[in-house]
Design an enzyme around this catalytic site. Structure first.
Site, PDB file in Angstrom:
ATOM      1  N   GLY A 256       5.338  78.801 -21.641  1.00 57.05           N
ATOM      2  CA  GLY A 256       6.395  78.019 -22.278  1.00 57.05           C
ATOM      3  C   GLY A 256       6.866  76.923 -21.341  1.00 57.05           C
ATOM      4  N   GLY A 257       7.225  75.763 -21.893  1.00 55.84           N
ATOM      5  CA  GLY A 257       7.714  74.678 -21.053  1.00 55.84           C
ATOM      6  C   GLY A 257       6.708  74.322 -19.981  1.00 55.84           C
ATOM      7  N   ASP A 258       7.151  74.390 -18.710  1.00 55.51           N
ATOM      8  CA  ASP A 258       6.237  74.095 -17.599  1.00 55.51           C
ATOM      9  C   ASP A 258       5.865  75.362 -16.836  1.00 55.51           C
ATOM     10  OD1 ASP A 258       8.698  74.588 -16.510  1.00 55.51           O
ATOM     11  OD2 ASP A 258       8.719  72.858 -15.159  1.00 55.51           O
ATOM     12  N   GLU A 259       5.858  76.496 -17.536  1.00 54.02           N
ATOM     13  CA  GLU A 259       5.492  77.774 -16.931  1.00 54.02           C
ATOM     14  C   GLU A 259       4.130  78.253 -17.443  1.00 54.02           C
ATOM     15  OE1 GLU A 259       9.701  79.970 -15.838  1.00 54.02           O
ATOM     16  OE2 GLU A 259       8.691  80.477 -17.718  1.00 54.02           O
TER      17      GLU A 259
END
Length: 342
Positions: A256-259
């Site tokens: 998710g996102g930048d993970e």
């Protein structure tokens, strides 16, 4: 009476065409699956309508015919050389044989000469990606005529089975979409959680597992100053570079996102985690000159573990790496569970 294919055996597929046909068959994911009521209902209707004691939805691979649904048969497979349906598949068109004993292709078969004493056959090809991969067929123990109208009705029943195959593929594609991140084409959070739960379920084997949680550093300023299109390109770049570090069986997902998350299993999982952590800084030099760092939390476990607790510890370990300004930090579950978060 419908026109029949020539009694001579059809020319075999070229090796390439044969491989394509087998690939189309395997893409259905239907071989060796349990009975399903929708196919059983179709066969019951077919048998009742034509008043035949035998019938089947059959798939033919390179060495056997396999019944997905059948009436009258108590077994589920025959060698391909004993298959009447293989003739239909090879011909790629409807096949009617009024008297199996009178046809040189079928007279020697065990089902004709032996146990079932079959005498009549009519089959319609079932297709995948344009290739004939199976049949819907009816069989009787006495010779019989089969009119053009009969063949049309059988084709309509076959279309019901064909519709079920299309639905099967559509549902599989929907599931794949539900488990794939559209931006990076990596497995998504849901897919990773499923894989992690499965790996944790294998804990009784004592297999070592390493869970990693990776967060991009300095990513928000890129998004804020250069726009989401550039941010998306960065995410795709990082995903490709991370994926290039992995071996078959090692899992990378966009969480998710930048993970991103990692799952490594096997006796060398700890060593592989260290290798990946050492190699990471050398793989993230972007051609555009943009600089983005990473912080990676790695958690090793060899006993029973709760997936949620593993991810929480990986998150805490990642923040420990971020606070220390290092690429990666390592923890062991459950020894380092719930340390104070920096």
């Amino acid at each position: 009476m419908p026109t029949l294919p020539d009694a001579a055996s059809p020319a075999p597929d070229s090796p390439a065409a044969g491989l394509e046909r087998l690939s189309a068959l395997h893409s259905l994911g239907i071989l060796d699956t349990p009975p399903e009521p929708q196919f059983d209902r179709i066969m019951a209707l077919v048998s009742r309508y034509f008043r035949v004691p035998f019938g089947s939805v059959t798939f033919v691979d390179d060495h056997r015919q396999w019944f997905k649904a059948s009436v009258g048969f108590t077994h589920r497979a025959d060698p391909r050389g004993q298959s009447i349906c293989a003739l239909t598949v090879d011909a790629g068109c409807p096949l009617v044989i009024p008297d199996l004993r009178a046809d040189p292709r079928t007279a020697p078969l065990d089902a004709v000469q032996g146990g079932h004493q079959l005498r009549f056959y009519a089959g319609i090809p079932l297709r995948a990606d344009g290739h004939a991969v199976g049949t819907l067929c009816v069989l009787d123990t006495c010779p019989r005529d089969f009119s053009a109208e009969d063949l049309e009705v059988l084709a309509q029943f076959a279309e019901l089975a064909q519709s079920e195959l299309r639905l099967r593929l559509a549902l599989r594609d929907l599931e794949a979409l539900a488990l794939t991140d559209p931006l990076t084409e990596l497995p998504n959070r849901r897919a990773f959680q499923r894989e992690l739960a499965s790996a944790c379920g294998a804990a009784r084997s004592g297999q070592t597992r390493v869970v990693g949680l990776l967060d991009l550093d300095r990513f928000k300023p890129i998004n804020d100053t250069l726009g989401h299109a550039v941010g998306d390109a960065v995410l795709r770049f990082v995903a490709q570079r991370l994926l290039a570090l992995l071996r078959p069986g090692e899992i990378l997902a966009r969480y998710g996102g930048d993970e991103f998350t990692l799952l490594l299993t096997g006796p060398d999982a700890d060593a592989r985690a260290r290798e990946i952590a050492l190699e990471l800084p050398h793989r993230l030099h972007m051609p555009s000159g943009l600089r983005v760092g990473v912080s990676l939390g790695l958690v090793s476990v060899s006993g029973p573990a709760d997936p949620k607790a593993l991810l929480e510890l990986a998150d805490q370990t990642m923040y420990r790496a971020k606070a220390a300004g290092t690429i990666a930090a390592h923890s062991r579950f459950p020894d380092d569970l719930n340390p104070a978060r920096p």
